[in-house]
Design an enzyme around this catalytic site. Structure first.
Site, mmCIF file in Angstrom:
data_model
loop_
_atom_site.group_PDB
_atom_site.id
_atom_site.type_symbol
_atom_site.label_atom_id
_atom_site.label_comp_id
_atom_site.label_asym_id
_atom_site.label_seq_id
_atom_site.Cartn_x
_atom_site.Cartn_y
_atom_site.Cartn_z
ATOM 1 N N SER A 30 32.156 38.954 43.552
ATOM 2 C CA SER A 30 32.584 37.908 42.628
ATOM 3 C C SER A 30 32.102 36.573 43.190
ATOM 4 C CB SER A 30 34.103 37.885 42.517
ATOM 5 O OG SER A 30 34.647 37.420 43.739
ATOM 6 N N LYS A 31 32.348 35.508 42.442
ATOM 7 C CA LYS A 31 31.916 34.178 42.884
ATOM 8 C C LYS A 31 32.468 33.853 44.268
ATOM 9 C CE LYS A 31 30.432 31.501 39.076
ATOM 10 N NZ LYS A 31 30.999 31.114 37.817
ATOM 11 N N ARG A 32 33.690 34.318 44.489
ATOM 12 C CA ARG A 32 34.351 34.086 45.778
ATOM 13 C C ARG A 32 33.498 34.616 46.941
ATOM 14 N NH1 ARG A 32 37.902 37.449 48.153
ATOM 15 N NH2 ARG A 32 37.802 38.876 46.398
ATOM 16 N N HIS A 33 32.758 35.692 46.686
ATOM 17 C CA HIS A 33 31.930 36.292 47.729
ATOM 18 C C HIS A 33 30.558 35.636 47.833
ATOM 19 C CE1 HIS A 33 34.510 39.845 46.672
ATOM 20 N NE2 HIS A 33 34.666 39.760 47.962
ATOM 21 N N GLY A 34 30.307 34.727 46.955
ATOM 22 C CA GLY A 34 28.957 34.156 46.953
ATOM 23 C C GLY A 34 28.069 34.830 45.934
#
Ligand code: GLU
Length: 468
Positions: free
Chosen positions: A240-244
């Site tokens: 997800s965005k959180r992971h880059g």
């Protein structure tokens, strides 16, 4: 048979890491087999497809060095051809008109749900006489799917995967407004583009069963399927965005080299022994579908950063400069003049050895772009500005005067070592205040190298400013 692969992104967002890896695998497989790599923009979803997304995909692929063969195919432009195939299937008896209204379908699903049955189209118009067609309703065209037996996919990555045909419904091929569904468009385009290998994310595996039904109905050759596992974050959860899970452009802006990102993406889900650093030429030689792993891979930006540091070190200065200069120019707000360009060119090697990203390279080169006295950048640097150090630097400046005619790194080093000895100082007692005087920082390439790169005049100007 010439291998033809394709990358078929939907332009509803940027080129993300997963898409870039799919493109890379398709590109590598085409290169490995001497085949072709095609690009198809699947822009049939008019509401969600955007021009900026198309531009981001094309730019991202070009930046990554994944050039496609021939022209880009735009799926939406081929709608008439998709309808033609649907009509051919109607004529052959592989498809039929369905006149269900949306309400009727809602009621059907509600009843299935209430009865605890799977919710799918029940084929109510499959064998019905078209004469029963209600007036004023535009029909959709549905596939007359196989209702018995099994569909088997011999996937090059997932091996054999089987589904009971009873589980597949009569999906829509053409909507009531005559536009094709994604399922139809993909199959027709792959056939018309002579695609032999469909390499894509395994979230499309379920679609493959349904797409195969269309292929079989048309009597077209089945492509080789290779459904590659998705990429997860370093913690194992879906990326997800959180992971880059950012666009490729974000990694460019963070200062990653395309070759490093390519190498990193290659290793996400494909391996060649324990090899980590794999050149593109080696990748082309080695890449094959059976070596693609079956479990999800983990995206780890720390690993990408380490790999990037290796690529920075190993890329010759002349190849690295074109990546560095635009960033440097952006940071400076203007083009560097000839003097600064000379220093950057000579100083790049020392800086790239210590950097992990191009952003770090440019930050570390900034002191070469300035002239005269350097402002200490932090308390640590400021702490070297003692009266003793100032006096020492003034003395050193005078001592270096004798080296002006032979301003080489070796001669400078020799002179500074002699200076330290003569003054009863350890080399570090000279080097650290000197470093701050030359760069404003306590961290930099070696001071001898910096002095040589700056040239005698600029080096002395900085020493004088610090010693005064
Ligand atoms: N357009 C699809 C996507 O972006 C890919 C379709 C395919 O590769 O068959 O996920």
């Amino acid at each position: 048979m010439t291998v033809v692969t394709r990358f078929a992104p939907s332009p509803t967002g940027f080129l993300h890491i997963g898409g870039a890896r799919t493109a890379l695998f398709n590109w590598l497989y085409a290169k490995h087999t001497g085949g072709k790599f095609l690009l198809r923009i699947e822009d049939t979803d008019r509401a969600r497809s955007t021009e900026p997304a198309i531009a981001a995909i094309l730019d991202g692929l070009s930046w990554l060095g994944l050039e496609w063969d021939g022209d880009v195919t735009y799926q939406f432009a081929r709608a008439a051809r998709h309808a033609e195939v649907a009509n051919q299937m109607l004529a052959q008896g592989n498809a039929y008109h369905c006149y269900c209204s949306p309400q009727e379908l809602d009621e059907m699903r509600a009843a299935q749900k209430a009865a605890g049955k799977p919710m799918r189209y029940d084929g109510r118009w499959r064998d019905r006489d078209p004469k029963d067609a209600p007036a004023g309703i535009k029909p959709v065209v549905r596939l007359k799917a196989q209702q018995t037996g099994q569909t088997v996919i011999k996937d090059a990555v997932q091996s054999e995967v089987t589904v009971e045909n009873a589980q597949l419904d009569d999906m829509i091929l053409l909507r009531a407004d005559g536009t094709p569904t994604y399922m139809l468009a993909v199959v027709v385009d792959d056939f018309d583009m002579n695609v032999t290998h469909v390499i894509r994310g395994d979230d499309h595996l379920n679609n493959a069963f349904r797409q195969l039904q269309i292929i079989k109905a048309m009597g077209w050759p089945e492509p080789v399927y290779a459904h590659i596992p998705l990429i997860h974050g370093a913690d194992g959860a879906k990326l997800s965005k959180r992971h880059g899970a950012l666009g490729v452009d974000a990694y460019r802006d963070m200062g990653f080299l395309p070759a490093a990102l390519r190498n990193y993406l290659l290793r996400l889900g494909w391996g060649h022994g324990d090899d980590e650093v794999i050149s593109t030429a080696q990748a082309i030689e080695w890449f094959d579908l059976p070596d693609v792993g079956r479990s999800a891979s983990r995206f780890d930006v720390a690993k990408l950063t380490n790999l990037n540091a290796i690529y920075l070190r190993e890329t010759p200065d002349a190849e690295l400069l074109p990546f560095v200069l635009p960033l440097l120019e952006a940071k400076l707000g203007h083009k560097p003049d000839a003097t600064v360009l000379g220093r950057i060119t000579r100083g790049l090697n020392g800086v790239k050895q210590r950097s992990r990203t191009l952003v770090e390279v440019v930050d570390s080169l900034m002191f070469y772009t300035r002239s005269g006295g350097q402002t200490p950048e932090d308390d640590k640097a400021r702490s070297h500005g003692t009266p003793e150090n100032k006096a020492m630097l003034a003395k050193l400046s005078a001592a270096l005067e004798a080296e002006t005619s032979n301003w080489t790194e070796a001669a400078i080093e020799d002179a500074i070592r002699r200076f330290a000895d003569a003054n009863g100082l350890k080399l570090g007692q000279v080097a650290q205040p000197l470093r701050v005087a030359l760069t404003g920082s306590t961290v930099s390439p070696g001071v001898f190298e910096i002095l040589a790169v700056l040239g005698a005049d600029e080096a002395k100007a900085r020493l004088l400013a610090a010693g005064g």
